[in-house]
Design a protein around this motif. Sequence first.
Motif, PDB file in Angstrom:
ATOM      1  N   SER A  74      37.293  35.188  39.726  1.00 35.35           N
ATOM      2  CA  SER A  74      37.137  36.532  39.154  1.00 35.35           C
ATOM      3  C   SER A  74      38.344  37.415  39.467  1.00 35.35           C
ATOM      4  O   SER A  74      38.549  38.437  38.811  1.00 35.35           O
ATOM      5  N   PHE A  75      39.136  37.053  40.467  1.00 30.84           N
ATOM      6  CA  PHE A  75      40.321  37.832  40.826  1.00 30.84           C
ATOM      7  C   PHE A  75      41.603  37.227  40.229  1.00 30.84           C
ATOM      8  O   PHE A  75      42.706  37.587  40.652  1.00 30.84           O
ATOM      9  N   GLN A  76      41.459  36.339  39.270  1.00 31.65           N
ATOM     10  CA  GLN A  76      42.624  35.696  38.665  1.00 31.65           C
ATOM     11  C   GLN A  76      43.524  36.719  37.975  1.00 31.65           C
ATOM     12  O   GLN A  76      44.753  36.638  38.056  1.00 31.65           O
ATOM     13  N   LYS A  77      42.920  37.699  37.302  1.00 32.76           N
ATOM     14  CA  LYS A  77      43.713  38.710  36.601  1.00 32.76           C
ATOM     15  C   LYS A  77      44.580  39.502  37.578  1.00 32.76           C
ATOM     16  O   LYS A  77      45.729  39.848  37.261  1.00 32.76           O
ATOM     17  N   VAL A  78      44.035  39.783  38.738  1.00 33.40           N
ATOM     18  CA  VAL A  78      44.803  40.518  39.748  1.00 33.40           C
ATOM     19  C   VAL A  78      46.030  39.716  40.160  1.00 33.40           C
ATOM     20  O   VAL A  78      47.147  40.243  40.224  1.00 33.40           O
ATOM     21  N   ARG A  79      45.838  38.418  40.401  1.00 33.76           N
ATOM     22  CA  ARG A  79      46.961  37.568  40.808  1.00 33.76           C
ATOM     23  C   ARG A  79      47.998  37.462  39.696  1.00 33.76           C
ATOM     24  O   ARG A  79      49.212  37.498  39.962  1.00 33.76           O
ATOM     25  N   GLU A  80      47.549  37.334  38.451  1.00 39.58           N
ATOM     26  CA  GLU A  80      48.477  37.223  37.326  1.00 39.58           C
ATOM     27  C   GLU A  80      49.275  38.515  37.138  1.00 39.58           C
ATOM     28  O   GLU A  80      50.481  38.476  36.880  1.00 39.58           O
ATOM     29  N   VAL A 122      30.922  32.847  52.627  1.00 35.14           N
ATOM     30  CA  VAL A 122      31.009  31.646  51.782  1.00 35.14           C
ATOM     31  C   VAL A 122      30.337  31.875  50.437  1.00 35.14           C
ATOM     32  O   VAL A 122      30.868  31.502  49.383  1.00 35.14           O
ATOM     33  N   ILE A 123      29.182  32.509  50.442  1.00 41.82           N
ATOM     34  CA  ILE A 123      28.405  32.678  49.211  1.00 41.82           C
ATOM     35  C   ILE A 123      28.941  33.818  48.350  1.00 41.82           C
ATOM     36  O   ILE A 123      29.086  33.672  47.131  1.00 41.82           O
ATOM     37  N   HIS A 124      29.260  34.955  48.978  1.00 42.72           N
ATOM     38  CA  HIS A 124      29.572  36.158  48.211  1.00 42.72           C
ATOM     39  C   HIS A 124      31.062  36.462  48.091  1.00 42.72           C
ATOM     40  O   HIS A 124      31.461  37.157  47.148  1.00 42.72           O
ATOM     41  N   LEU A 125      31.874  35.972  49.007  1.00 46.81           N
ATOM     42  CA  LEU A 125      33.292  36.339  48.988  1.00 46.81           C
ATOM     43  C   LEU A 125      34.218  35.195  48.612  1.00 46.81           C
ATOM     44  O   LEU A 125      35.239  35.419  47.947  1.00 46.81           O
ATOM     45  N   LEU A 126      33.911  33.984  49.047  1.00 50.48           N
ATOM     46  CA  LEU A 126      34.864  32.881  48.909  1.00 50.48           C
ATOM     47  C   LEU A 126      34.383  31.768  47.990  1.00 50.48           C
ATOM     48  O   LEU A 126      34.966  30.685  47.986  1.00 50.48           O
ATOM     49  N   SER A 127      33.370  32.012  47.206  1.00 50.77           N
ATOM     50  CA  SER A 127      32.898  30.994  46.262  1.00 50.77           C
ATOM     51  C   SER A 127      33.924  30.820  45.136  1.00 50.77           C
ATOM     52  O   SER A 127      34.755  31.706  44.883  1.00 50.77           O
ATOM     53  N   ASN A 128      33.874  29.669  44.447  1.00 50.78           N
ATOM     54  CA  ASN A 128      34.816  29.412  43.354  1.00 50.78           C
ATOM     55  C   ASN A 128      34.725  30.478  42.267  1.00 50.78           C
ATOM     56  O   ASN A 128      35.745  30.941  41.734  1.00 50.78           O
ATOM     57  N   THR A 129      33.505  30.886  41.954  1.00 52.67           N
ATOM     58  CA  THR A 129      33.312  31.905  40.908  1.00 52.67           C
ATOM     59  C   THR A 129      33.963  33.214  41.303  1.00 52.67           C
ATOM     60  O   THR A 129      34.631  33.867  40.489  1.00 52.67           O
TER      61      THR A 129
END
Length: 298
Positions: free
Chosen positions: A148-154, A137-144
Amino acid sequence: MENFQSLQTLLFLLSSIILMIFIRLKFPFYLRTRKNLPPSPRKLPIIGNLHQLGSCPHRSLHALSQKHGPLMLLHFGSVATLVASSAKAAQEILKTHDLSFCSRPNFKVLNIILYGCKNIALSPYGEHWRQLKSVAVIHLLSNTRVKSFQKVREQELGLVIAMLEKSSGSLVDISALLLSFSNRITCKVAMGRTYDGKLIHLLNQFLDMLIVFNVGSYIPWLGWVDRLSGLVGRAEKNAKEFDEFLESIIEEHVNNRRGDGYGSEEEQNFIDILLDVQKDKATGFTFDKDTIKAVILV
């Protein structure tokens, strides 16, 4: 006379023992406290209700629930299983009585291919599961972290659109395209880059292991059947191959962190993040390499 009385006593004791064995075998419910159990379909010896699942278990369970109600008790071999078939019953289980139902079953094949079920999805409820959930929850699935992986999805979405444009006027297998799209994003987020060929082969074998029926998990004393049929051997082979693959990827990341290949926080993938958590002793949680592999694998 004394011999006759001794013989009578012996016969009485033998008769009592035989009677108790008969009652225990014929009427076992008389010898234990009756529990307020949910309705249960009639079961067969050894296999229980397994024969009633059929080729479409969801339809079979729906038909049984129409007869026995939204809560029913089935026996899959020696494993007693509570089946909920209504929203109200599901809410009671998942919310009101969550602590009573939140643990996970112990299946031999899953233990073999998933490092003793050290991941979040199948780890038994306890301190290990709570610590692992906190890390996720803290290190992998937080909003931040997700942002941070938005560029990968785009980037991957751009490749899909470009492929559709290129194939204009011809047939496109959308299912295969979306599956490839999802796999590529998952690989980049989890491991930093895509892995084709061997990874797809290993994943297909892994998924086959997840859905296969293993006798020993439901009828423990017939567990030898799984080894005789080759199921345990296949699971061990798949686990070994996947472990070697994940070991090489983790070693590659460890070497990059020693050299100039270690990027900024925005460029980190899940393996980098988990290695950071493993290095951080402040959490007080032992995060070994097998746990990292189990989390990445799932």
